[in-house]
Design an enzyme around this catalytic site. Structure first.
Site, mmCIF file in Angstrom:
data_model
loop_
_atom_site.group_PDB
_atom_site.id
_atom_site.type_symbol
_atom_site.label_atom_id
_atom_site.label_comp_id
_atom_site.label_asym_id
_atom_site.label_seq_id
_atom_site.Cartn_x
_atom_site.Cartn_y
_atom_site.Cartn_z
ATOM 1 C CD GLU A 1 8.615 -27.924 -33.553
ATOM 2 O OE1 GLU A 1 8.912 -29.103 -33.280
ATOM 3 O OE2 GLU A 1 8.814 -27.401 -34.674
ATOM 4 C CB CYS B 1 6.502 -18.840 -35.426
ATOM 5 S SG CYS B 1 5.617 -19.896 -36.569
ATOM 6 C CD GLU C 1 9.146 -15.759 -37.502
ATOM 7 O OE1 GLU C 1 8.933 -16.688 -36.699
ATOM 8 O OE2 GLU C 1 9.371 -15.946 -38.702
ATOM 9 C CB CYS D 1 5.036 -14.861 -38.120
ATOM 10 S SG CYS D 1 5.167 -16.159 -36.867
HETATM 11 N N1 THU Z 1 8.646 -21.584 -37.794
HETATM 12 C C1 THU Z 1 9.024 -20.429 -37.175
HETATM 13 O O1 THU Z 1 9.329 -20.424 -35.969
HETATM 14 N N2 THU Z 1 9.067 -19.299 -37.906
HETATM 15 C C2 THU Z 1 8.858 -19.244 -39.247
HETATM 16 O O2 THU Z 1 8.946 -18.170 -39.815
HETATM 17 C C3 THU Z 1 8.512 -20.451 -39.999
HETATM 18 C C4 THU Z 1 8.234 -21.647 -39.187
HETATM 19 C C5 THU Z 1 8.651 -22.820 -37.014
HETATM 20 C C6 THU Z 1 7.320 -23.436 -36.693
HETATM 21 C C7 THU Z 1 7.719 -24.873 -36.420
HETATM 22 O O3 THU Z 1 8.166 -24.987 -35.067
HETATM 23 C C8 THU Z 1 8.918 -25.101 -37.327
HETATM 24 O O4 THU Z 1 9.378 -23.811 -37.698
HETATM 25 C C9 THU Z 1 8.627 -25.923 -38.563
HETATM 26 O O5 THU Z 1 7.523 -25.421 -39.239
#
Ligand code: THU
Length: 128
Positions: A42, A51, A53, A89
């Site tokens: 983040e 994310c 993925e 993603c």
């Molecule tokens: N997030 C992911 O890393 N992958 C997902 O499939 C859904 C969301 C993350 C983005 C952010 O850092 C946190 O989860 C909350 O949305």
């Protein structure tokens, strides 16, 4: 083919989530058994967050691996249901993850949903 639960958990522990505290891990398995980890990262400018993925897939490419060698993808988060990948993603997986690769969505309760790129994003965008 089994999901790589422990490897996805290892990836999840590398997450950098000072804003959401929602840690996600992704483990990509290649045909020779290599595992590539990805975690969500983040940023104080929230929209720049990446994310798990996409971290994993971009890492795979950056390290010189061939995405055609991906045989499975395991994604984990501490969610009430097997974690559902976001739309961005899904589009990136649609381009890089082979159609016959297994995609395992899971959570800390070890609930699992097995799926595929085509199921996650039917009629995804392709540039021809
Ligand atoms: N997030 C992911 O890393 N992958 C997902 O499939 C859904 C969301 C993350 C983005 C952010 O850092 C946190 O989860 C909350 O949305």
């Amino acid at each position: 083919m089994k999901m790589n639960y422990q490897e996805a958990l290892k990836a999840m522990k590398k997450a950098y989530t000072p804003y959401s505290h929602f840690n996600v891990g992704c483990a990509l398995e290649l045909k020779d058994g290599t595992i590539i980890h990805g975690a969500n990262v983040e940023n104080a400018s929230y929209g720049l967050s990446n994310c798990a993925e996409r971290s994993a897939l971009f890492s795979l490419i950056s390290q010189g691996y061939d995405p055609k060698d991906i045989v499975s993808v395991t994604i984990i988060a501490n969610d009430s249901q097997p974690v559902s990948p976001c739309g961005a993603c899904r589009q990136v997986m649609h381009e890089l993850v082979p159609k016959d690769a297994k995609i395992y969505l899971t959570n800390l309760k070890e609930e699992v949903k097995e799926t595929s790129v085509e199921e996650l994003l039917p009629y995804g965008f392709v540039l021809k």
